[in-house]
Design a protein around this motif. Structure first.
Motif, PDB file in Angstrom:
ATOM      1  N   UNK A  52      16.749   3.331  -4.076  1.00 36.89           N
ATOM      2  CA  UNK A  52      16.805   4.392  -3.090  1.00 36.89           C
ATOM      3  C   UNK A  52      16.599   3.844  -1.676  1.00 36.89           C
ATOM      4  N   UNK A  53      17.366   4.372  -0.735  1.00 39.18           N
ATOM      5  CA  UNK A  53      17.158   4.026   0.673  1.00 39.18           C
ATOM      6  C   UNK A  53      16.071   4.923   1.271  1.00 39.18           C
ATOM      7  N   UNK A  97       0.854  -1.194   0.000  1.00 40.93           N
ATOM      8  CA  UNK A  97       0.000   0.000   0.000  1.00 40.93           C
ATOM      9  C   UNK A  97       0.885   1.237   0.000  1.00 40.93           C
ATOM     10  N   UNK A  98       0.381   2.314  -0.602  1.00 42.02           N
ATOM     11  CA  UNK A  98       1.026   3.619  -0.528  1.00 42.02           C
ATOM     12  C   UNK A  98      -0.031   4.596  -0.023  1.00 42.02           C
ATOM     13  N   UNK A 155       6.995  13.911  -1.980  1.00 40.30           N
ATOM     14  CA  UNK A 155       7.213  14.127  -3.420  1.00 40.30           C
ATOM     15  C   UNK A 155       7.523  12.848  -4.192  1.00 40.30           C
ATOM     16  N   UNK A 156       7.461  11.696  -3.511  1.00 43.91           N
ATOM     17  CA  UNK A 156       7.733  10.425  -4.186  1.00 43.91           C
ATOM     18  C   UNK A 156       6.457   9.928  -4.872  1.00 43.91           C
ATOM     19  N   UNK A 212       4.785  12.499  11.663  1.00 44.46           N
ATOM     20  CA  UNK A 212       5.545  13.350  10.754  1.00 44.46           C
ATOM     21  C   UNK A 212       5.214  14.810  11.043  1.00 44.46           C
ATOM     22  N   UNK A 213       6.237  15.659  10.999  1.00 47.55           N
ATOM     23  CA  UNK A 213       5.996  17.084  11.236  1.00 47.55           C
ATOM     24  C   UNK A 213       5.493  17.801   9.987  1.00 47.55           C
ATOM     25  N   UNK A 214       5.313  17.025   8.900  1.00 52.71           N
ATOM     26  CA  UNK A 214       4.788  17.614   7.656  1.00 52.71           C
ATOM     27  C   UNK A 214       4.069  16.521   6.878  1.00 52.71           C
ATOM     28  N   UNK A 215       3.222  16.858   5.944  1.00 49.35           N
ATOM     29  CA  UNK A 215       2.550  15.828   5.141  1.00 49.35           C
ATOM     30  C   UNK A 215       3.588  14.952   4.421  1.00 49.35           C
ATOM     31  N   UNK A 216       3.297  13.655   4.326  1.00 53.69           N
ATOM     32  CA  UNK A 216       4.244  12.742   3.683  1.00 53.69           C
ATOM     33  C   UNK A 216       3.495  11.552   3.104  1.00 53.69           C
ATOM     34  N   UNK A 217       4.223  10.676   2.455  1.00 55.52           N
ATOM     35  CA  UNK A 217       3.672   9.418   1.965  1.00 55.52           C
ATOM     36  C   UNK A 217       4.361   8.255   2.685  1.00 55.52           C
ATOM     37  N   UNK A 218       3.597   7.230   2.941  1.00 59.12           N
ATOM     38  CA  UNK A 218       4.139   6.009   3.529  1.00 59.12           C
ATOM     39  C   UNK A 218       3.942   4.846   2.572  1.00 59.12           C
ATOM     40  N   UNK A 219       4.977   4.052   2.402  1.00 56.48           N
ATOM     41  CA  UNK A 219       4.847   2.753   1.731  1.00 56.48           C
ATOM     42  C   UNK A 219       4.706   1.698   2.825  1.00 56.48           C
TER      43      UNK A 219
END
Length: 359
Positions: A292-293, A242-243, A312-313, A260-267
């Motif tokens: 990518x790590x 899932x993403x 941004x990923x 997270x201190x800002x919006x992000x995406x999780x895999x």
């Protein structure tokens, strides 16, 4: 789609055995296969160690599994036997046994066997775990030579406690004590584990016992296998399942350990302590997606781990391959992040992980 998979590189295994022989060219090799070949698959690994001279396991059931798999090389039981009733099993399966205490020696002397067993007399030179005391050596050796249940070839063994630390004088002390005890006795000697093979040439003896280094992992403190020209045999992989977009300041996972201190995406990846991944891996422990790590976040769960891939990923998608450790992400590094040792990670792989052997 395969999820948690241990990809086993058999060419790397052969390379590492060749490296062992390069480190100790005048010694025979007793390949250590205990604990399911350090998590790599007992029988299959043994079948691809054709250039080893013997195998070593911890317990009888491991030796029996090798025999059932068609392996005919000598097998040494590193812990010996625990019951006198085991002795006929040893004889029937051509197992060699360590003798490390009075109980074992007395049981061997009293047994009624059809033929003698090959024995290794283990001396405690400072490990203080298994092995007879140095002052017992002469008597034990004499008794083993006299009993008809032991072959006249009584091999001699010890085990190093600090060989992974090249600045620790303990290994020199152990080698010196062992050499003084066995001086003048024309029998095979075996002292060195993987760390001894790499760091202490004076302890190579007639036989060496490589374990961890066969699997491409460094036995030395503060180093990785590649620094000793070893190639990792296992790559542990899984897939993204899932993403997710996660707003700022939203808690993620059990216990809400991470925000997270800002919006992000999780895999979200299909791996957890149910597969053997360490539950206590700290935030930021790396995984590789693509080339990518990225760092894990939140709690490691039984079946899933969350990975922060950044807002941004946009290229990571469900089904993408994830490397948890392998040639480009050393298991030694993951062990440090989890506050443990590589041995534990490799041995903790659970049965639900698929094995894929690559030649």
């Amino acid at each position: 789609m395969r999820l948690a998979t241990a990809e086993i590189n058999l060419a790397a295994l052969a390379h590492n055995l060749a490296q062992v022989k390069g480190f100790a060219p005048n010694s025979k090799v007793m390949a250590v296969l205990k604990a399911n070949a350090y998590g790599h698959g007992l029988v299959t690994i043994a079948q691809h160690l054709n250039n080893a001279d013997a195998f070593a396991v911890a317990r009888i059931d491991e030796g029996l599994a090798l025999r059932a798999g068609g392996l005919t090389k000598p097998i040494v039981l590193l812990e010996g036997f625990f019951n006198k009733a085991d002795l006929p099993i040893l004889l029937a399966n051509n197992f060699q046994t360590i003798i490390h205490d009075e109980y074992q020696l007395a049981a061997l002397e009293k047994a009624k066997l059809d033929a003698p067993i090959t024995c290794w007399l283990k001396v405690n030179t400072g490990m203080h775990r298994l092995g007879i005391a140095p002052e017992q050596f002469e008597a034990f050796y004499s008794r083993l030579q006299k009993t008809p249940n032991a072959k006249n070839t009584v091999n001699l063994m010890t085990h190093f406690s600090c060989a992974d630390d090249i600045d620790n004088a303990k290994t020199v002390q152990q080698i010196t004590l062992f050499d003084n005890l066995v001086n003048g006795i024309d029998q095979a000697h075996c002292l060195s584990n993987s760390a001894g093979i790499i760091a202490w040439p004076s302890g190579h003896g007639d036989w060496v016992r490589p374990g961890l280094m066969l699997y491409g992992v460094s036995p030395m403190a503060n180093s990785i296998g590649q620094q000793h020209k070893l190639k990792p045999v296992m790559r542990l992989t899984t897939r993204v399942i899932a993403v997710r977009d996660v707003p700022a300041n939203e808690a993620v996972g059990y216990g809400g350990r991470w925000k997270s201190d800002k919006p992000t995406k999780l895999a979200v990846v299909a791996m957890g302590y149910g597969d053997g991944y360490p539950r206590h891996a700290k935030e930021g422990t790396p995984v590789i997606i693509g080339k990518q790590r990225y760092g894990i976040v939140g709690s490691v769960a039984m079946d899933m781990i969350s990975v922060d891939i950044g807002a941004n990923e946009h290229n990571i998608k469900v089904g993408d391959r994830v490397t948890m450790w392998g040639p480009d992400l050393p298991v030694e590094e993951i062990a440090l992040c989890a506050g443990t040792i590589p041995y534990e990670l490799l041995c903790n792989i659970t049965p639900r992980v698929s094995y894929e052997y690559q030649r």
